[in-house]
Design a protein around this motif. Structure first.
Motif, PDB file in Angstrom:
ATOM      1  N   MET A   1      47.588  24.333  64.567  1.00 20.77           N
ATOM      2  CA  MET A   1      46.807  25.067  63.554  1.00 20.77           C
ATOM      3  C   MET A   1      46.007  26.180  64.210  1.00 20.77           C
ATOM      4  SD  MET A   1      45.599  22.786  60.470  1.00 20.77           S
ATOM      5  CE  MET A   1      44.170  21.962  61.118  1.00 20.77           C
ATOM      6  N   THR A   2      46.086  27.335  63.690  1.00 18.35           N
ATOM      7  CA  THR A   2      45.279  28.451  64.191  1.00 18.35           C
ATOM      8  C   THR A   2      44.396  28.914  63.048  1.00 18.35           C
ATOM      9  OG1 THR A   2      47.100  29.888  63.583  1.00 18.35           O
ATOM     10  CG2 THR A   2      46.926  29.291  65.906  1.00 18.35           C
ATOM     11  N   PRO A   3      43.261  29.471  63.387  1.00 20.41           N
ATOM     12  CA  PRO A   3      42.378  29.925  62.308  1.00 20.41           C
ATOM     13  C   PRO A   3      43.084  30.956  61.446  1.00 20.41           C
ATOM     14  CG  PRO A   3      41.605  30.664  64.462  1.00 20.41           C
ATOM     15  CD  PRO A   3      42.691  29.680  64.707  1.00 20.41           C
ATOM     16  N   PRO A   4      42.853  30.903  60.141  1.00 22.88           N
ATOM     17  CA  PRO A   4      43.495  31.873  59.256  1.00 22.88           C
ATOM     18  C   PRO A   4      43.083  33.287  59.642  1.00 22.88           C
ATOM     19  CG  PRO A   4      41.937  30.478  58.060  1.00 22.88           C
ATOM     20  CD  PRO A   4      41.994  29.978  59.442  1.00 22.88           C
ATOM     21  N   PRO A   5      43.989  34.226  59.547  1.00 27.13           N
ATOM     22  CA  PRO A   5      43.683  35.602  59.969  1.00 27.13           C
ATOM     23  C   PRO A   5      42.532  36.171  59.150  1.00 27.13           C
ATOM     24  CG  PRO A   5      45.741  35.495  58.729  1.00 27.13           C
ATOM     25  CD  PRO A   5      45.352  34.095  59.022  1.00 27.13           C
ATOM     26  N   GLY A   6      41.719  36.972  59.817  1.00 28.48           N
ATOM     27  CA  GLY A   6      40.610  37.621  59.125  1.00 28.48           C
ATOM     28  C   GLY A   6      39.385  36.759  58.958  1.00 28.48           C
ATOM     29  N   SER A   7      39.441  35.506  59.427  1.00 30.64           N
ATOM     30  CA  SER A   7      38.271  34.656  59.238  1.00 30.64           C
ATOM     31  C   SER A   7      37.166  35.034  60.210  1.00 30.64           C
ATOM     32  CB  SER A   7      38.639  33.185  59.394  1.00 30.64           C
ATOM     33  OG  SER A   7      38.991  32.937  60.727  1.00 30.64           O
ATOM     34  N   LEU A   8      35.915  34.902  59.757  1.00 29.69           N
ATOM     35  CA  LEU A   8      34.756  35.282  60.573  1.00 29.69           C
ATOM     36  C   LEU A   8      34.349  34.111  61.459  1.00 29.69           C
ATOM     37  CD1 LEU A   8      32.468  37.290  61.119  1.00 29.69           C
ATOM     38  CD2 LEU A   8      31.233  36.272  59.207  1.00 29.69           C
ATOM     39  N   LEU A   9      34.327  32.929  60.859  1.00 26.58           N
ATOM     40  CA  LEU A   9      33.907  31.733  61.568  1.00 26.58           C
ATOM     41  C   LEU A   9      34.929  30.661  61.246  1.00 26.58           C
ATOM     42  CD1 LEU A   9      31.651  30.170  63.134  1.00 26.58           C
ATOM     43  CD2 LEU A   9      30.621  29.700  60.917  1.00 26.58           C
ATOM     44  N   ALA A  10      35.495  30.061  62.291  1.00 23.55           N
ATOM     45  CA  ALA A  10      36.511  29.049  62.045  1.00 23.55           C
ATOM     46  C   ALA A  10      36.354  27.921  63.028  1.00 23.55           C
ATOM     47  CB  ALA A  10      37.907  29.665  62.163  1.00 23.55           C
ATOM     48  N   ALA A  11      36.678  26.715  62.577  1.00 23.31           N
ATOM     49  CA  ALA A  11      36.584  25.561  63.460  1.00 23.31           C
ATOM     50  C   ALA A  11      37.827  24.725  63.299  1.00 23.31           C
ATOM     51  CB  ALA A  11      35.347  24.740  63.114  1.00 23.31           C
ATOM     52  N   GLU A  12      38.244  24.115  64.393  1.00 23.20           N
ATOM     53  CA  GLU A  12      39.439  23.285  64.376  1.00 23.20           C
ATOM     54  C   GLU A  12      39.133  21.958  65.035  1.00 23.20           C
ATOM     55  OE1 GLU A  12      42.243  23.874  62.994  1.00 23.20           O
ATOM     56  OE2 GLU A  12      41.994  26.002  62.500  1.00 23.20           O
ATOM     57  N   ASP A  13      39.567  20.894  64.385  1.00 23.38           N
ATOM     58  CA  ASP A  13      39.612  19.588  65.021  1.00 23.38           C
ATOM     59  C   ASP A  13      38.272  19.188  65.664  1.00 23.38           C
ATOM     60  OD1 ASP A  13      40.959  17.295  65.536  1.00 23.38           O
ATOM     61  OD2 ASP A  13      41.689  17.949  67.498  1.00 23.38           O
ATOM     62  N   LEU A  14      37.194  19.338  64.896  1.00 21.93           N
ATOM     63  CA  LEU A  14      35.867  19.032  65.448  1.00 21.93           C
ATOM     64  C   LEU A  14      35.638  17.527  65.470  1.00 21.93           C
ATOM     65  CD1 LEU A  14      33.523  21.671  63.798  1.00 21.93           C
ATOM     66  CD2 LEU A  14      34.551  21.673  66.075  1.00 21.93           C
ATOM     67  N   ARG A  15      35.124  17.079  66.598  1.00 17.05           N
ATOM     68  CA  ARG A  15      34.726  15.675  66.707  1.00 17.05           C
ATOM     69  C   ARG A  15      33.296  15.612  67.225  1.00 17.05           C
ATOM     70  NH1 ARG A  15      39.527  12.812  65.970  1.00 17.05           N
ATOM     71  NH2 ARG A  15      41.065  14.454  66.225  1.00 17.05           N
ATOM     72  N   LYS A  16      32.515  14.746  66.631  1.00 13.58           N
ATOM     73  CA  LYS A  16      31.123  14.591  67.092  1.00 13.58           C
ATOM     74  C   LYS A  16      30.661  13.179  66.760  1.00 13.58           C
ATOM     75  CE  LYS A  16      26.995  15.677  68.473  1.00 13.58           C
ATOM     76  NZ  LYS A  16      26.716  16.165  69.840  1.00 13.58           N
ATOM     77  N   ALA A  17      30.144  12.506  67.772  1.00 11.37           N
ATOM     78  CA  ALA A  17      29.643  11.145  67.549  1.00 11.37           C
ATOM     79  C   ALA A  17      28.169  11.095  67.898  1.00 11.37           C
ATOM     80  CB  ALA A  17      30.423  10.157  68.412  1.00 11.37           C
ATOM     81  N   TYR A  18      27.377  10.416  67.077  1.00  9.18           N
ATOM     82  CA  TYR A  18      25.987  10.107  67.413  1.00  9.18           C
ATOM     83  C   TYR A  18      25.956   8.636  67.749  1.00  9.18           C
ATOM     84  CZ  TYR A  18      24.553  14.588  65.469  1.00  9.18           C
ATOM     85  OH  TYR A  18      24.386  15.913  65.236  1.00  9.18           O
ATOM     86  N   GLY A  19      25.937   8.332  69.023  1.00 12.72           N
ATOM     87  CA  GLY A  19      26.006   6.923  69.409  1.00 12.72           C
ATOM     88  C   GLY A  19      27.326   6.360  68.918  1.00 12.72           C
ATOM     89  N   PRO A  20      27.283   5.214  68.249  1.00 12.78           N
ATOM     90  CA  PRO A  20      28.539   4.624  67.782  1.00 12.78           C
ATOM     91  C   PRO A  20      29.049   5.254  66.477  1.00 12.78           C
ATOM     92  CG  PRO A  20      26.696   3.182  67.282  1.00 12.78           C
ATOM     93  CD  PRO A  20      26.123   4.362  67.984  1.00 12.78           C
ATOM     94  N   THR A  21      28.173   6.052  65.814  1.00 11.54           N
ATOM     95  CA  THR A  21      28.585   6.621  64.524  1.00 11.54           C
ATOM     96  C   THR A  21      29.408   7.886  64.746  1.00 11.54           C
ATOM     97  OG1 THR A  21      26.201   6.433  64.291  1.00 11.54           O
ATOM     98  CG2 THR A  21      27.506   6.596  62.269  1.00 11.54           C
ATOM     99  N   LEU A  22      30.561   7.909  64.111  1.00 10.16           N
ATOM    100  CA  LEU A  22      31.412   9.088  64.209  1.00 10.16           C
ATOM    101  C   LEU A  22      31.067   9.998  63.040  1.00 10.16           C
ATOM    102  CD1 LEU A  22      33.556   9.809  66.245  1.00 10.16           C
ATOM    103  CD2 LEU A  22      35.284   9.003  64.642  1.00 10.16           C
ATOM    104  N   ALA A  23      30.364  11.102  63.337  1.00  9.20           N
ATOM    105  CA  ALA A  23      29.934  11.978  62.255  1.00  9.20           C
ATOM    106  C   ALA A  23      31.042  12.945  61.857  1.00  9.20           C
ATOM    107  CB  ALA A  23      28.687  12.749  62.672  1.00  9.20           C
ATOM    108  N   LEU A  24      31.788  13.429  62.823  1.00 10.28           N
ATOM    109  CA  LEU A  24      32.910  14.323  62.538  1.00 10.28           C
ATOM    110  C   LEU A  24      34.136  13.776  63.238  1.00 10.28           C
ATOM    111  CD1 LEU A  24      31.427  17.922  62.893  1.00 10.28           C
ATOM    112  CD2 LEU A  24      31.944  16.660  60.804  1.00 10.28           C
ATOM    113  N   ASP A  25      35.249  13.769  62.520  1.00 10.01           N
ATOM    114  CA  ASP A  25      36.448  13.158  63.070  1.00 10.01           C
ATOM    115  C   ASP A  25      37.632  14.060  62.759  1.00 10.01           C
ATOM    116  OD1 ASP A  25      38.288  11.447  64.109  1.00 10.01           O
ATOM    117  OD2 ASP A  25      38.208  10.022  62.431  1.00 10.01           O
ATOM    118  N   GLY A  26      37.670  15.186  63.430  1.00 10.26           N
ATOM    119  CA  GLY A  26      38.802  16.090  63.237  1.00 10.26           C
ATOM    120  C   GLY A  26      38.609  17.053  62.081  1.00 10.26           C
ATOM    121  N   ALA A  27      37.379  17.491  61.851  1.00 12.40           N
ATOM    122  CA  ALA A  27      37.117  18.398  60.743  1.00 12.40           C
ATOM    123  C   ALA A  27      37.526  19.828  61.093  1.00 12.40           C
ATOM    124  CB  ALA A  27      35.639  18.364  60.393  1.00 12.40           C
TER     125      ALA A  27
END
Lengths: 229, 174, 785
Positions: free
Chosen positions: A1-27
């Motif tokens: 997946m690549t960011p759609p053309p012309g996008s200003l801000l794009a994110a791929e496959d974000l993961r973020k955990a706070y301790g044991p809690t998975l807040a983001l899982d591939g967003a």
């Protein structure tokens, strides 16, 4: 997946955990200039974390975030702070205005952080306060104005640097629907007039209705409804 | 919406021709669907029959639209009774959406997909309404708000159902 | 009725304080630690006079009065004792040689029996020192076998170094000042008043020191009971919601403060006992005490126990004056009335008025009225705490332009100048008091410090030998000592025109200086010199030259001074030989020009050798470690009763040193306390702004900006506080100096030191609050829901 053309801000496959809690899982996320995108989802779904990652407040554990062709993950804290100062604007639910400063000083604060002189900053701040119809409050302190007025002051502050991306995290959460809608109207009008992109985190459909499209976050995963359809 | 009661209410301010009645109705309430003349005619004859209106005069040229109607005392009483009687809250106990979700669960399709799509569709409507509201006058705003709140209610149900899909699956597939 | 209501509300507050969960406990603990430290300091302060008193009594009881001029025959109840005090590595060493002359010889306090010759009993601290590696050199100096320990009644401090060594033949050394025959210990009745009594100037100093130390403690306690005030206010608002009226709320708040201060009393007692215990093993500038000395007088202790909780309640009630607690929250009287200046000015002016009548009293040694002194100093210092809020408000309201950090700080100060002033009140009072005291000290130092007029460049140590100690061999031993560069050994005695054994003594006197040629050249200009030569020196003042001229005439019969203290010696006459060479006397190492006879050792008549008492002046290589101890060891080897002195440019009165030390220690404690309270309130304030800080960071505020704003926020009030403190301190100092009639001068170095210490406390507090600040600025602060 690549960011759609012309996008200003794009994110791929974000993961973020706070301790044991998975807040983001591939967003994933993307937004174009001038676009208003609502980030929706139930409480605790990871909406706010997504916003914090996109804004460079919190570095994700993995995944990429590109803003105007630059990778946020590779930036130092100082660089990300500078980016937030100059390119981004923020509106939160509450607790964001400095109680000791007057309203106009609060609005002028981001410009001052960027090194603008006080006089100039306050002049610009007043213009934005006029647009948000709160210029009458300029010498009042945040404690002396109502919630809706305070939130408009906060919107004016977020827009005063003419940011290219405005991040709004439940901007109407503490307001009644009439005040909330007025704030949303002013916010989206002002953003459109400067061609700023707006990332709008909300769980209220009527607030989300001010967006151009929505992204749903559930269990740390995102779903772009427009692209899915 | 009861067209009869609405037309009766419009007559209370003074006698009107059928044509005027239609115009007044369209202007105030008929944003989405203007009335047909036929509708006005049939409604007025029904009201005449029940003695709620009377013919005040007929203009030259004939035809039903040329008649001038005036409200009777019985008519006024009727309008008043209608206004003070609360509307029965509608209960969508057997909505199509519910049926769809249950069917999806039974056939092991992705029910959350249905909900997400439906939400997206609802939001699309809401965006249109919001946009109209922003451009319109106070009447527009109130009408749009009414619709928006209904849609929002649906959306809340969608959210709630989405959060309870697992339990629902258990319940319907048992 | 009223009492019952009060006690009910206070009790409710007490219960709230402990039932408030973790947060409530934390608040109580914080208050308690603050109050506890204050109470401990108060108790310690009240115990100090007692401790000094006990010390003084012990010191009196063991006094061996060697200055007694009355002749006492040897008896079954006599003791010959010799004072051979010294020092080791800078610590005082109390030494006594003892020789009991009969079975009923008086026993020194703390001793069960006297050591035999070659033995000694030592204080516990000395025993530890001798057993340790540090005591190696001292063991060489004290070649006696340790046979016992001096008990506590014989010591004035736990860390005192003292010994009694047995000796033989001491009686021949009795001289009326160092060695004496005594029948009892303790101050003899004949010597008048039992104690010296504090000189009024010293008394003034002590009074002021106490006031200056206790004032900040009071201010600190006042600040401590307000810890966590904002959270408490919120809790009280909740109480209002369920129906308590505003007066009840205030009393409940006072009850909570009471809880903290009651626990604080317990803490304070524990801290005090700990401190007391620690005090037993600590030594401050040569002063140590036994823990048992540190007993506060019961009346004062009870006063502390009652006054502290009462003060806590009053302070809370006072503090809540400006706060209206409504059911839905706290309303601080939105725009507090502008602070008025006039009554604030009245306090320091009143203080000055109380002190003014005493100006100049120090000159005629009149006593100062202690109440006026304490009252005046108190009012002046309280004036600082009253004036500071006004000054902060007035100045901060005028501050404006500046960077973001500055703006954030200034605006915050403008909104809550009162709490900012409260934070620094303690430091301001402490600095004002300390500055005044420093001034007083430096101003009157001249009176209490004798300029010795000695040239420390050429000579660093001096050893006084006993009469009869052979000068030449002694000089050789010193010359061979490690680190000694040059030895000048001068002996001498007096000669006169008549017998020294009569009541009035000789009318005309002059001195005889005995030394080898090299040493003689330091007191006179000699062209040639051989052992066996005798010279006649001139060149002193006229009177001395005239007397010398009379006695140095060839053939003149002169008498030698053979007395030893109060003991007569045999008359010994000598006729001046002819043909003595005239030489010119020059200033000796002491700066004196002494005309008279100069003799080389071989020229001294044999019978006179035992009369010569020698002085050895030493030039040292002070880079050699322990050089002073080597010299002292050599001196002890030459004669245990020799007296070794360090040459210093000035000598300070011992009493004076202890007061100054007390001030320093106290000021350090007080500033540490205040620093702690500053830190606590700083952290509390930061915690309450957690969300705001995170939001500011989110929109890109640099951490530096926020840190700087925290720094400014403390620096501005501190700077103002210090400025005011200096003004008041210097005024107070000037008045005090005028009171003792000393010249008013400002010792900028010490002023800057005190100011610097105050500023350092702020800096440390800011630095310590930075890590939590950085932690609070983390974006996690935005996650709340």
């Amino acid at each position: 997946m690549t960011p759609p053309p012309g996008s200003l801000l794009a994110a791929e496959d974000l993961r973020k955990a706070y301790g044991p809690t998975l807040a983001l899982d591939g967003a994933a996320f993307s937004i174009h200039p001038g676009e208003v995108v609502a980030v929706m989802g139930p409480s605790g779904s990871g909406k706010s974390t997504l916003l914090h990652c996109l804004a460079g407040i919190v570095p994700p554990d993995s995944g990429s975030i590109t803003y105007a062709g630059r990778e946020l993950a590779g930036m130092s804290d100082a660089e990300r702070s500078a980016l937030r100062r100059s390119e981004f604007g923020f509106v939160f639910q509450f607790g964001q205005l400095v109680p000791e400063l007057t309203c106009v000083e609060n609005v002028a604060l981001p410009l001052r952080l960027n090194g603008t002189s006080r006089k100039q900053a306050e002049r610009a701040a007043l213009t934005w306060m006029e647009r948000l119809e709160v210029d009458g409050l300029k010498d009042k302190r945040p404690g002396e104005v109502s919630g809706g007025q305070g939130q408009r002051v906060a919107v004016a502050r977020a827009l005063v640097t003419e940011p290219r991306v405005l991040f709004a995290d439940e901007p109407t959460g503490a307001l009644d629907s009439l005040n909330g809608e007025r704030v949303m109207e002013l916010l989206t009008d002002a953003a459109r007039s400067t061609n700023a992109a707006v990332v709008l985190v909300t769980h209220e459909a009527r607030v989300a209705a001010y967006s151009d499209r929505e992204i749903v976050v559930r269990d740390g995963k995102s779903r772009d409804m427009e692209r899915a359809v | 919406m009861s067209i009869g009661h609405t037309l009766l209410g419009l007559l209370e301010s003074g006698p009107r021709h059928g044509y005027d009645l239609k115009r007044a109705f369209d202007e105030k309430f008929g944003h989405d669907r203007p009335l047909h003349y036929g509708q006005v005619y049939s409604t007025m004859s029904r009201l005449l029959k029940h003695g709620l209106v009377e013919v005040d005069g007929i203009e030259a040229g004939g035809g039903p639209e040329r008649k001038r109607y005036a409200i009777t005392d019985a008519g006024i009483t009727d309008v008043e009774r209608w206004l003070v009687t609360p509307e029965k809250p509608e209960e969508y106990l057997q909505s199509t959406l519910y049926t769809k979700v249950v069917l999806a669960l039974l056939t092991e399709r992705d029910a959350s997909d249905i909900l997400d799509t439906q939400r997206s569709e609802h939001l699309r409507s809401m965006r249109i309404l919001t946009d109209r509201k922003r451009k319109g006058d106070l009447a527009d705003q109130l009408i749009c708000d009414h619709a928006l709140f209904h849609l929002e209610a649906d959306l809340r149900w969608l959210e709630l159902t989405a959060a309870r899909l697992d339990k629902l699956r258990e319940a319907v597939t048992r | 009725m009223k009492v019952r209501q009060w006690s009910r509300d206070l009790g409710l507050g007490l219960r709230f304080a402990f039932a408030g969960g973790r947060e409530g406990w934390f608040r109580v603990l914080l208050t308690a630690v603050g109050v506890g430290l204050g109470v401990a300091l108060l108790l310690l302060t009240t115990a100090i006079p007692n401790a000094l008193d006990v010390r003084h009594q012990r010191d009196e009881a063991r006094l061996d009065y060697t200055y007694d001029q009355t002749h006492r025959p040897k008896g079954a109840d006599t003791l010959v004792i010799s004072d051979i005090d010294g020092s080791y590595h800078g610590a005082d060493l109390r030494g006594r040689l003892v020789e009991p002359e009969g079975p009923r010889a008086p026993l020194a306090p703390g001793l069960s029996r006297y050591p035999a010759p070659g033995e000694m009993v030592v204080s516990p601290a000395l025993r530890r020192l001798l057993d340790s590696g540090d005591g190696k050199l001292l063991r060489e100096r004290l070649p006696y076998r340790v046979v016992g320990t001096i008990g506590e009644p014989g010591l004035i401090g736990s860390q005192e170094l003292a010994y009694y060594a047995g000796a033989k033949g001491l009686a021949s050394h009795i001289n009326g000042w160092q060695t004496a025959r005594i029948k009892e210990f303790g101050r003899p009745q004949a010597s008048g008043s039992s104690s010296e009594g504090l000189d009024p100037v010293l008394f003034l100093l002590v009074l002021v020191v106490f006031v200056v130390l206790l004032m900040p403690v009071g201010v600190f306690i006042a600040a401590a009971v307000r810890f966590g005030g904002e959270r408490r206010d919120r809790r009280l608002a909740a109480l209002r919601l369920v129906g308590s009226d505003s007066r009840m709320t205030r009393r409940i708040a006072a009850g909570e403060a009471l809880a903290g201060s009651l626990v604080g009393l317990v803490f304070g007692t524990v801290f005090f006992l700990l401190g007391r215990h620690l005090a037993g093993s600590a030594e401050v500038l040569g002063i140590s005490v036994f823990p048992s000395y540190l007993n506060p007088s019961p009346a004062l202790a009870v006063l502390v126990a009652l006054a502290v909780p009462a003060a806590a309640v009053l302070v809370t009630l006072f503090a809540m004056r400006g706060v209206v607690i409504e059911p839905l929250g706290v309303v601080r009287t939105a725009k507090p009335a502008r602070r008025r200046l006039w009554w604030r000015l009245l306090l320091p002016l009143g203080g000055l008025a109380m002190l003014a009548p005493m100006i100049g009293q120090g000159a005629d040694n009149g006593d100062f009225n202690e109440y006026l002194v304490v009252g005046g100093v108190l009012l002046l210092l309280v004036g600082v705490t009253a004036l500071l809020p006004w000054v902060v408000e007035a100045v901060v309201a005028r501050l404006n332009s500046g960077g973001v950090a500055w703006q954030l700080a200034v605006r915050r100060l403008q909104l809550s100048s009162g709490s900012a002033a409260r934070m620094v009140n303690g430091i301001a009072v402490a600095v004002a008091g300390a500055v005044a005291l420093q001034m007083l000290f430096t101003g009157i130092e001249g009176d209490y410090t004798k300029a010795t007029g000695k040239d420390v460049n050429k000579t660093q140590m001096q050893v006084q030998l006993q009469p009869g100690d052979a000068l030449g061999p002694a000089a050789a031993k010193f010359a061979a000592t490690k680190g000694v560069r040059k030895v000048t050994a001068l002996g001498g005695f007096q000669v006169g025109d008549g017998s020294f054994n009569t009541e009035e003594g000789p009318k005309v006197q002059t001195s005889v200086t005995v030394a080898d040629c090299a040493s003689l050249r330091t007191v006179a200009t000699l062209t040639s010199c051989h052992d066996g030569d005798t010279f006649v020196a001139r060149g002193g003042d006229k009177e001395m030259d005239a007397q010398a001229a009379q006695l140095t005439k060839p053939g003149r019969k002169i008498f030698f001074n053979t007395t030893r203290g109060n003991v007569d010696g045999p008359d010994f006459r000598w006729s001046v030989p002819g043909g003595l060479r005239q030489v010119r006397a020059v200033a000796d190492v002491n700066g004196n020009v002494s005309p008279g006879f100069l003799m080389t050792p071989a020229a001294v008549p044999h019978r006179m050798k035992s009369l010569i008492s020698g002085q050895v002046y030493l030039s040292l290589d002070e880079s050699v470690p322990d050089v002073h101890e080597y010299v002292r060891n050599t001196a002890a080897r030459v004669d245990p009763m020799s007296d070794t002195q360090m040459w210093a440019a000035t000598e300070r009165s011992d009493k004076f040193t202890s007061i100054r030390t007390g001030l320093l220690v106290g000021a350090a404690c007080v500033l540490a306390l205040i620093g702690l309270s500053l830190l606590v309130s700083q952290l509390e304030q930061l915690r309450e702004r957690k969300k705001l800080l995170s939001a500011l960071v989110a929109f890109g505020t640099r951490r530096r900006t926020l840190s700087l704003s925290v720094l400014w926020q403390t620096t501005i009030p501190i700077a103002l506080g210090l400025a005011l403190a200096l003004a008041v301190g210097l005024t107070l100092g000037a008045v005090l100096l005028k009171m003792v009639n000393a010249t008013v001068g400002i010792d900028w170095a010490s002023v800057l030191t005190m100011t610097g210490i105050g500023a350092a406390v702020v800096l440390v507090v800011t630095l310590l609050s930075l890590p939590p600040l950085v932690r609070l600025m983390r974006p996690e602060g935005l996650r709340t829901e």
